[in-house]
Design a protein around this motif. Structure first.
Motif, PDB file in Angstrom:
ATOM      1  N   UNK A  95       0.814  -1.216   0.000  1.00  8.49           N
ATOM      2  CA  UNK A  95       0.000   0.000   0.000  1.00  8.49           C
ATOM      3  C   UNK A  95       0.842   1.258   0.000  1.00  8.49           C
ATOM      4  N   UNK A  96       0.604   2.117  -1.006  1.00  5.56           N
ATOM      5  CA  UNK A  96       1.219   3.439  -1.053  1.00  5.56           C
ATOM      6  C   UNK A  96       0.273   4.442  -0.400  1.00  5.56           C
ATOM      7  N   UNK A  97       0.804   5.260   0.494  1.00  4.43           N
ATOM      8  CA  UNK A  97      -0.031   6.130   1.316  1.00  4.43           C
ATOM      9  C   UNK A  97      -0.358   7.449   0.612  1.00  4.43           C
ATOM     10  N   UNK A  98      -1.297   8.183   1.233  1.00  2.00           N
ATOM     11  CA  UNK A  98      -1.662   9.498   0.752  1.00  2.00           C
ATOM     12  C   UNK A  98      -0.701  10.575   1.246  1.00  2.00           C
ATOM     13  N   UNK A 100      -1.211   7.839  -3.147  1.00  2.00           N
ATOM     14  CA  UNK A 100      -0.858   6.450  -3.438  1.00  2.00           C
ATOM     15  C   UNK A 100      -1.600   5.889  -4.632  1.00  2.00           C
ATOM     16  N   UNK A 101      -2.812   6.389  -4.895  1.00  2.00           N
ATOM     17  CA  UNK A 101      -3.556   5.940  -6.075  1.00  2.00           C
ATOM     18  C   UNK A 101      -2.831   6.367  -7.346  1.00  2.00           C
ATOM     19  N   UNK A 102      -2.317   7.585  -7.349  1.00  2.00           N
ATOM     20  CA  UNK A 102      -1.497   8.036  -8.472  1.00  2.00           C
ATOM     21  C   UNK A 102      -0.196   7.242  -8.495  1.00  2.00           C
ATOM     22  N   UNK A 157       2.615   6.017 -11.066  1.00  2.00           N
ATOM     23  CA  UNK A 157       3.794   6.881 -11.122  1.00  2.00           C
ATOM     24  C   UNK A 157       5.031   6.188 -10.545  1.00  2.00           C
ATOM     25  N   UNK A 158       4.841   5.437  -9.452  1.00  2.00           N
ATOM     26  CA  UNK A 158       5.941   4.666  -8.872  1.00  2.00           C
ATOM     27  C   UNK A 158       5.872   3.203  -9.317  1.00  2.00           C
ATOM     28  N   UNK A 193      -6.812   0.997  -6.598  1.00  2.00           N
ATOM     29  CA  UNK A 193      -6.593   2.393  -6.223  1.00  2.00           C
ATOM     30  C   UNK A 193      -7.909   3.052  -5.856  1.00  2.00           C
ATOM     31  N   UNK A 194      -7.823   4.030  -4.942  1.00  2.00           N
ATOM     32  CA  UNK A 194      -9.013   4.783  -4.533  1.00  2.00           C
ATOM     33  C   UNK A 194      -8.713   6.274  -4.497  1.00  2.00           C
ATOM     34  N   UNK A 195      -9.559   7.044  -5.171  1.00  2.00           N
ATOM     35  CA  UNK A 195      -9.506   8.508  -5.200  1.00  2.00           C
ATOM     36  C   UNK A 195      -8.200   9.034  -5.789  1.00  2.00           C
TER      37      UNK A 195
END
Length: 400
Positions: free
Chosen positions: A80-83, A164-166, A170-171, A187-189
């Motif tokens: 999980x990638x964070x916001x 994290x959704x982007x 992107x990553x 992904x969300x939002x």
């Protein structure tokens, strides 16, 4: 902390009626989100780890082994990638909730990697830090999980909320090597290329940003991607992907969740904004749909035999989907289902052993809770829906 064990049939059930408090109408499926604790990783514990290359720095990731972790078997992973850091979140790995909210702490390893800052000394809380360093960290982290914590390299999902959704693109699709790590995405939002980000060299102007995002998204390579967004309108992302010319590069499933409809009181005890990553931990139809999607994709990756529906009355239950999470007779099974109507419930669940007598599993006093053993020789599962005082015909699922 122990998530509720009885939630084995996950149905999309809408709650209607006026609410005096948002959470009076919504059931939280966990006791709480786990706190980060000191010490070594162990089942049901969320701990901080640092990869060898970053020892002596503040760079770290979080690792959670599921409560039912067994070191003798391989596990799927949610990375999980964070916001970002903003009014309702501090942008740290400790603030991540999405992966745990989806899995409820079972069956999946959950890991939250850092965005590594440009100096390579600490986690970045706003945007990417050094994108090259961050991508390299994820590559090393995947190998670490496989080598040390029984991660199945064929079943590593990448998920993210907001930034994290982007970041899933992107990553996560930064280059061909990292893109090969993931079996699917969630992904969300927000989404890579959705809108421009003024003041960010990587995200402005929009035309150039979308051109670069399109090159990344071509690396999806036909894999599954659950694309979720908050709001009442239909998902904006099919149009975004179409505009960039990359809609055909992934097997996308688009979903929306109206957080303000589900939780009329915001802020509340759990989150301060409709833009949040906690909502899948509540007993919502949209939460069930996400788990259904994840389980279905994971089953397919394992080659697990699932159940295939014979027919469904499209007028009564249009859009119905169901998967049984076990193909082995005699073992415990869970059912994950996605029901489209507000008042729909499963009221009867019956096994038939080939042409033998029916074996009633439950009359469903709580229609969301089914855990059962698969009888030897079982080939047919039947069920009935109930809604608005009526009962559906009998529907059937046959083993594929």
């Amino acid at each position: 902390m122990k998530p509720l064990r009885t939630l084995c049939l996950l149905l999309t059930i809408f709650v209607s009626g006026s609410l005096s408090h948002a959470l009076e109408a919504q059931t939280l499926l966990i006791d709480s989100w786990p706190e980060t604790v000191p010490g070594a990783p162990a089942p049901g514990r969320k701990v901080a780890e640092t990869l060898p290359a970053y020892r002596g720095t503040e760079v770290h990731h979080l690792l959670y082994l599921p409560e039912n972790y067994d070191p003798s078997r391989r596990y799927p992973v949610l990375v999980e990638l964070t916001g970002n850091r903003w009014a309702y979140g501090n942008g740290t790995v400790e603030e991540a909730h999405l992966g745990y909210s989806i899995t409820l702490g079972r069956d999946f390893i959950w890991v939250v990697p850092p965005y590594v800052n440009r100096a390579g000394t600490a986690n970045e809380t706003t945007w990417w830090g050094d994108a090259e360093r961050t991508a390299a960290y994820l590559k090393e982290l995947a190998a670490h999980l496989v080598e040390n914590w029984q991660a199945d390299p064929r079943r590593i999902f990448l998920c993210g909320f907001s930034r994290g959704a982007i970041g899933c693109s992107y990553i996560g699709l930064h280059d061909d090597e990292i893109a090969r790590l993931w079996c699917g995405f969630l992904s969300h939002d927000h989404f890579d290329g959705q809108r421009e980000w003024p003041g960010q060299e990587w995200g402005f102007p929009l035309a150039e940003y979308r051109q670069e995002a399109a090159e990344r998204l071509k690396r999806v390579g036909g894999r599954d991607w659950y694309v979720s967004s908050n709001g009442r309108a239909r998902s904006p992302y099919p149009e975004v992907l179409g505009t960039m010319g990359v809609a055909g590069f992934g097997n996308y499933f688009f979903a929306t969740v109206d957080i303000r409809k589900r939780f009329p009181t915001i802020p509340n005890d759990w989150f301060g904004s409709a833009h949040n990553d906690c909502w899948p931990a509540f007993d919502l139809p949209e939460s069930a749909r996400i788990r259904y999607w994840l389980r279905r994709v994971d089953n397919r990756l394992q080659g697990v035999k699932v159940w295939k529906r014979d027919y469904v009355d499209a007028e009564a239950v249009a859009g119905f989907g169901m998967v049984v999470d076990s193909g082995t007779p005699g073992q415990q099974a869970c059912i994950y289902a996605d029901l489209p109507t507000d008042s729909c419930r499963v009221v009867e669940l019956v096994y038939r052993e080939d042409d033998g007598a029916p074996v009633r599993l439950s009359s469903a006093t709580n229609p969301r809770e089914f855990r059962f053993g698969l009888p030897a020789g079982s080939r047919r599962l039947t069920f009935r829906f109930g809604w608005d005082g009526r009962r559906s015909p009998e529907y059937a699922l046959n083993r594929e």
